[in-house]
Design a protein around this motif. Structure first.
Motif, PDB file in Angstrom:
ATOM      1  N   TYR A  35       0.839  -1.185   0.000  1.00 16.75           N
ATOM      2  CA  TYR A  35       0.000   0.000   0.000  1.00 16.75           C
ATOM      3  C   TYR A  35       0.878   1.239   0.000  1.00 16.75           C
ATOM      4  O   TYR A  35       2.013   1.228   0.472  1.00 16.75           O
ATOM      5  N   GLN A  37       0.612   5.242   1.339  1.00 15.84           N
ATOM      6  CA  GLN A  37      -0.193   6.112   2.186  1.00 15.84           C
ATOM      7  C   GLN A  37       0.387   7.516   2.191  1.00 15.84           C
ATOM      8  O   GLN A  37       1.481   7.742   2.720  1.00 15.84           O
ATOM      9  N   LEU A  91       3.460   0.768   2.845  1.00 16.45           N
ATOM     10  CA  LEU A  91       3.108  -0.253   3.833  1.00 16.45           C
ATOM     11  C   LEU A  91       3.024  -1.619   3.173  1.00 16.45           C
ATOM     12  O   LEU A  91       2.531  -1.757   2.058  1.00 16.45           O
ATOM     13  N   PHE A 107       0.181  -5.682   9.344  1.00 16.86           N
ATOM     14  CA  PHE A 107       0.941  -4.656   8.651  1.00 16.86           C
ATOM     15  C   PHE A 107       2.302  -4.427   9.290  1.00 16.86           C
ATOM     16  O   PHE A 107       2.450  -4.556  10.519  1.00 16.86           O
ATOM     17  N   GLY A 108       3.254  -4.059   8.459  1.00 13.73           N
ATOM     18  CA  GLY A 108       4.528  -3.577   8.954  1.00 13.73           C
ATOM     19  C   GLY A 108       4.410  -2.109   9.343  1.00 13.73           C
ATOM     20  O   GLY A 108       3.353  -1.494   9.185  1.00 13.73           O
ATOM     21  N   GLN A 109       5.507  -1.553   9.848  1.00 15.71           N
ATOM     22  CA  GLN A 109       5.504  -0.153  10.267  1.00 15.71           C
ATOM     23  C   GLN A 109       5.649   0.800   9.089  1.00 15.71           C
ATOM     24  O   GLN A 109       5.431   1.999   9.243  1.00 15.71           O
TER      25      GLN A 109
END
Lengths: 116, 113
Positions: A35, A37, A91, A107-109
């Protein structure tokens, strides 16, 4: 590992430079999502892998964006000839399920990319 | 056409119950309803998921009426640490039959002392 790991956490690139962002999903997870963002916005879908197969790349904004997951585990998102509008947090998420039905994704950071 | 509609922002105070409602008029028969929470500088975190009626876990409750055209996330006795963006997702099927996660703008919840 205990969760989804992304590296680097922060990346500053000069306009026109190529970058590669890495995602280590949770071991055994079939599905992997990327993703983008932008500040103050919700995550925008980029692409989806089921094991090593890239089933959906409909969200990739241009042919400068390329993603791979050659062995069905680690994935790399590559952006060629970066532009300022590519500045965002990227992400990665993984989930155990692949098919229809409810999906709990982890999710990762994220990697914050800044193009200067 | 947006898949889900939720308030842009909400304010609350510590100790209060917060209810965030999401509209999804075009929900399909097979769609699940999922809520995620996102803190600044972190990726979204799964909170709760449901298909119909009521679901409760240690974090929240999810109420879904019979027509499933809306859902309400209920956070009991919020604290300052619940300040975050909350996203309501309704299942979207991508190419190959996988469950595609499509995020909207979310609801920014601010909890005040």
């Amino acid at each position: 590992g205990a969760g989804v790991s992304q590296s680097p956490r922060y990346k500053v690139a000069k306009r026109g430079q190529d970058v590669a962002l890495r995602c280590d999903p949770i071991s055994g997870h079939v599905s992997l999502f990327w993703y983008q963002q932008a500040l103050g916005q919700g995550p925008e879908f980029l692409t989806y892998f089921q094991n090593e197969a890239q089933l959906d790349k409909s969200g990739l904004p241009s042919d400068r964006f390329f993603a791979e997951r050659p062995e069905g585990s680690v994935s790399t998102l590559k952006i060629q000839r970066t532009q300022q509008e590519d500045s965002a947090v990227y992400l990665c998420a993984s989930s155990f399920q692949a098919g229809q039905g409810g999906t709990e994704a982890f999710f990762g950071q994220g990697t914050r990319l800044t193009v200067v | 056409l947006a898949k889900t509609t939720q308030p842009i922002s909400m304010d609350s105070y510590e100790g209060q119950e917060v209810n965030i409602t999401c509209s999804h008029n075009n929900i399909a028969t097979n769609d699940y309803i999922t809520w995620y929470q996102q803190f600044p500088s972190q990726g979204p975190r799964f909170i709760i998921q449901g298909y119909k009626t009521k679901v409760t876990n240690e974090v929240a409750s999810l109420f879904i009426p019979a027509d499933r055209k809306s859902s309400t996330l209920s956070l009991p006795r919020v604290s300052l640490s619940d300040t975050a963006v909350y996203y309501c997702l309704v299942g979207d099927i991508g190419a190959g039959g996988y469950n595609k996660l499509i995020f909207g703008a979310g609801t920014r919840l601010a909890v005040h002392p």
